[in-house]
Design an enzyme around this catalytic site. Structure first.
Site, short mmCIF file in Angstrom:
data_model
loop_
_atom_site.label_atom_id
_atom_site.label_comp_id
_atom_site.label_asym_id
_atom_site.label_seq_id
_atom_site.Cartn_x
_atom_site.Cartn_y
_atom_site.Cartn_z
N SER A 19 4.95 8.27 -15.19
CA SER A 19 6.25 8.41 -14.23
C SER A 19 7.04 7.39 -14.93
O SER A 19 6.63 6.59 -15.80
CB SER A 19 5.80 7.82 -12.80
OG SER A 19 5.03 6.65 -12.81
N GLU A 21 10.48 4.64 -14.43
CA GLU A 21 11.34 3.75 -13.56
C GLU A 21 12.51 3.55 -14.00
O GLU A 21 12.72 3.32 -15.30
CB GLU A 21 10.45 2.51 -12.93
CG GLU A 21 11.32 1.68 -12.01
CD GLU A 21 10.40 0.52 -11.37
OE1 GLU A 21 9.42 0.82 -11.05
OE2 GLU A 21 11.16 -0.57 -11.43
N TYR A 53 15.72 -0.32 -6.28
CA TYR A 53 16.16 -0.70 -4.86
C TYR A 53 16.80 -2.23 -5.32
O TYR A 53 16.02 -3.07 -5.36
CB TYR A 53 15.55 -0.58 -3.59
CG TYR A 53 16.23 -0.71 -2.42
CD1 TYR A 53 17.01 0.54 -2.01
CD2 TYR A 53 16.60 -1.64 -1.37
CE1 TYR A 53 17.73 0.71 -0.82
CE2 TYR A 53 17.15 -1.42 -0.34
CZ TYR A 53 17.67 -0.27 0.00
OH TYR A 53 18.26 -0.11 1.18
N GLY A 112 10.37 -7.01 -1.14
CA GLY A 112 11.41 -7.52 -1.69
C GLY A 112 11.47 -8.87 -1.97
O GLY A 112 10.76 -9.69 -1.26
N TYR A 152 -0.62 -6.48 -8.03
CA TYR A 152 -0.35 -7.49 -9.14
C TYR A 152 -1.81 -8.02 -9.48
O TYR A 152 -2.45 -8.68 -9.10
CB TYR A 152 0.27 -8.72 -8.31
CG TYR A 152 1.66 -8.27 -7.55
CD1 TYR A 152 2.82 -8.39 -8.47
CD2 TYR A 152 1.65 -7.86 -6.47
CE1 TYR A 152 4.33 -8.11 -7.91
CE2 TYR A 152 3.16 -7.36 -5.84
CZ TYR A 152 4.26 -7.67 -6.58
OH TYR A 152 5.57 -7.13 -6.20
N ASP A 165 -3.92 -11.50 -2.03
CA ASP A 165 -3.11 -10.33 -2.73
C ASP A 165 -3.69 -9.02 -2.53
O ASP A 165 -3.08 -8.07 -2.02
CB ASP A 165 -2.93 -10.56 -3.96
CG ASP A 165 -1.55 -10.51 -4.64
OD1 ASP A 165 -0.66 -10.90 -3.65
OD2 ASP A 165 -1.27 -10.33 -5.67
N GLN A 183 2.50 -4.42 -11.51
CA GLN A 183 3.36 -5.30 -12.14
C GLN A 183 3.07 -5.00 -13.56
O GLN A 183 1.92 -4.74 -13.90
CB GLN A 183 3.38 -6.76 -11.45
CG GLN A 183 4.50 -7.74 -12.18
CD GLN A 183 5.71 -7.08 -11.87
OE1 GLN A 183 6.39 -6.50 -12.65
NE2 GLN A 183 6.32 -7.66 -10.92
P1 FAD Z 1 3.99 -7.40 -0.51
O1 FAD Z 1 3.13 -6.58 -1.15
O2 FAD Z 1 4.45 -7.54 0.94
O3 FAD Z 1 3.61 -9.03 -0.62
C1 FAD Z 1 3.12 -9.39 -2.27
C2 FAD Z 1 2.04 -10.52 -2.21
O4 FAD Z 1 2.84 -11.59 -1.45
C3 FAD Z 1 0.93 -10.67 -1.14
O5 FAD Z 1 -0.25 -10.82 -1.74
C4 FAD Z 1 1.14 -11.16 -0.13
O6 FAD Z 1 0.03 -11.63 0.63
C5 FAD Z 1 1.98 -12.34 -0.43
N1 FAD Z 1 2.77 -12.59 0.95
C6 FAD Z 1 3.89 -11.92 1.03
N2 FAD Z 1 4.76 -12.54 2.00
C7 FAD Z 1 4.48 -14.06 1.83
C8 FAD Z 1 4.62 -14.82 2.51
N3 FAD Z 1 5.67 -14.76 3.54
N4 FAD Z 1 4.19 -16.08 2.41
C9 FAD Z 1 3.02 -16.01 1.78
N5 FAD Z 1 2.50 -14.97 0.90
C10 FAD Z 1 3.15 -13.89 1.04
N6 FAD Z 1 11.97 -5.53 -5.85
C11 FAD Z 1 13.25 -5.05 -5.67
O7 FAD Z 1 13.76 -5.78 -4.85
N7 FAD Z 1 13.65 -3.80 -5.76
C12 FAD Z 1 12.58 -2.85 -6.34
O8 FAD Z 1 12.99 -1.55 -6.31
C13 FAD Z 1 11.27 -3.19 -6.87
N8 FAD Z 1 10.53 -2.48 -7.21
C14 FAD Z 1 9.16 -2.77 -7.83
C15 FAD Z 1 8.24 -1.85 -8.35
C16 FAD Z 1 7.15 -2.32 -8.67
C17 FAD Z 1 6.19 -1.25 -9.22
C18 FAD Z 1 6.52 -3.76 -8.21
C19 FAD Z 1 5.29 -4.14 -8.77
C20 FAD Z 1 7.44 -4.66 -7.81
C21 FAD Z 1 8.76 -4.16 -7.39
N9 FAD Z 1 9.90 -5.19 -7.00
C22 FAD Z 1 11.06 -4.69 -6.45
C23 FAD Z 1 9.51 -6.48 -6.85
C24 FAD Z 1 9.15 -6.82 -5.22
O9 FAD Z 1 9.89 -6.52 -4.42
C25 FAD Z 1 8.71 -8.45 -5.20
O10 FAD Z 1 7.57 -8.67 -6.28
C26 FAD Z 1 8.55 -8.96 -3.89
O11 FAD Z 1 8.47 -10.37 -4.22
C27 FAD Z 1 7.22 -8.70 -3.24
O12 FAD Z 1 7.29 -7.44 -2.62
P2 FAD Z 1 6.12 -6.67 -2.30
O13 FAD Z 1 6.24 -5.37 -1.70
O14 FAD Z 1 5.26 -6.37 -3.77
O15 FAD Z 1 5.26 -7.98 -1.58
#
Ligand code: FAD
Length: 302
Positions: A19, A21, A53, A112, A152, A165, A183
């Site tokens: 795929s 991106e 996004y 995000g 991650y 995580d 990642q």
């Molecule tokens: P989550 O899976 O919700 O959390 C990630 C980790 O952080 C978890 O371990 C969780 O326990 C910990 N955590 C979450 N919130 C907290 C908190 N408040 N306090 C302490 N720990 C916490 N970003 C963009 O803006 N746009 C995109 O299109 C985009 N695409 C991506 C695609 C991929 C494949 C990847 C790997 C990352 C992408 N990102 C993108 C980056 C992502 O938005 C960031 O890494 C963001 O910081 C975490 O989002 P997540 O959904 O991975 O978080």
């Protein structure tokens, strides 16, 4: 290992699936580059192509427009990224419905980064989805779209530990996600160690390695610093002294990515997600090495 040894080891292996991106373009020139890249990579028949996004939802309209154009002008299956940072649940739900109405059946759901960028302390929007898992549940309430989430191998920088995580990954899968994309990483052992822990936690969904071909080492190093991915010394050494030599950099980048993906294949990986940075060349070459060939052109009907 010789080519013939490698080929014979791959007999009976599952088909390679990829795929790609992309990010939504900001300017007309970037738009042309993106579409040239999509046209070059499309004949490789990716499983899906995803469109990011922008931070804080800043590319909401552009992401939507790019996904719509992929749907209307290509035979590709788009996956639209969606974040829940800086938005109420109602605002995010509107985007989910708009994707659904446009025919999008695959969403990459992410929490995000905070508006100030990765590294700032995250706080959910009051009235917004709290994290990635809550967003996945919200998507599943509205649409039966396939949902992919992040993973991650080296721990998200906000996370207290790899276990915390993996707890979040489990929560996202329990909420309905059916795939994770990692990642990027440069040491394959990190991926396999992480995968062992994910499986030990009872998470069975595919965890597709995210591969970043290093088109620009300085930029990749910057990404890595922000996302908590490590940059091994050997990688820096391979690009050392090439700042003003883009042609050699590109050859080195292809060699490094080839080494990484072929080792993953040798160790049983069959699905790859490429962070293309909207550039086709390197990714096309790596896919060729993985054995992918363009679909034969359809003969015009008489
Ligand atoms: P989550 O899976 O919700 O959390 C990630 C980790 O952080 C978890 O371990 C969780 O326990 C910990 N955590 C979450 N919130 C907290 C908190 N408040 N306090 C302490 N720990 C916490 N970003 C963009 O803006 N746009 C995109 O299109 C985009 N695409 C991506 C695609 C991929 C494949 C990847 C790997 C990352 C992408 N990102 C993108 C980056 C992502 O938005 C960031 O890494 C963001 O910081 C975490 O989002 P997540 O959904 O991975 O978080």
């Amino acid at each position: 290992m010789s080519d013939s040894e490698r080929a014979s080891r791959h007999v009976g292996r599952p088909r390679i699936r990829v795929s790609f991106e992309f990010f939504p373009p900001k300017t007309e020139e970037m738009e042309r580059t993106l579409w040239d890249s999509i046209e070059r990579l499309a004949p490789l028949r990716p499983n899906f192509v995803s469109v990011t996004y922008g931070a804080g939802g800043s590319t909401r309209e552009r992401t939507h427009a790019t996904v719509k154009r992929i749907l209307s002008q290509t035979a590709l299956t788009p996956a639209a990224h969606l974040t829940c940072v800086s938005a109420t649940c109602g605002e995010v739900d509107d985007v989910i419905r708009a994707y659904h109405d446009a025919g999008v059946r695959h969403i990459v759901a992410l929490r995000g980064d905070p508006a100030g960028g990765a590294g700032e302390k995250y706080a959910p929007h009051p009235g917004g989805y709290e994290n990635g898992a809550a967003l996945v549940a919200g998507i599943k309430r509205i649409t039966d779209a396939e949902v992919t989430v992040s993973a991650y191998p080296e721990k998200h920088p906000d996370s207290a530990s790899v276990d915390a995580d993996i707890d979040m990954l489990k929560a996202k899968v329990d909420a309905g996600a059916s795939r994770a994309i990692t990642q990027f990483f440069f040491e394959n052992d990190l991926y396999f160690r992480y995968l062992d822990r994910v499986r030990a936690r009872g998470i069975a969904v595919p965890v597709t390695p995210g591969i970043l071909p290093v088109q620009n080492f300085k930029q990749a190093k910057g990404f890595a610093e922000r996302t908590g991915a490590s940059v091994p010394d050997w990688l820096a050494a391979r690009f050392d002294g090439l700042d003003d030599d883009p042609a050699t950099r590109k050859l080195i980048a292809a060699a490094i990515a080839a080494e990484q993906v072929l080792d993953l294949v040798d160790r049983g990986v069959s699905d790859f997600h490429f962070y293309t940075m909207n550039r086709a060349d390197l990714v096309y070459a790596i896919c060729h090495l993985l054995g992918l060939r363009p679909a034969p052109k359809q003969e015009a009907a008489e």
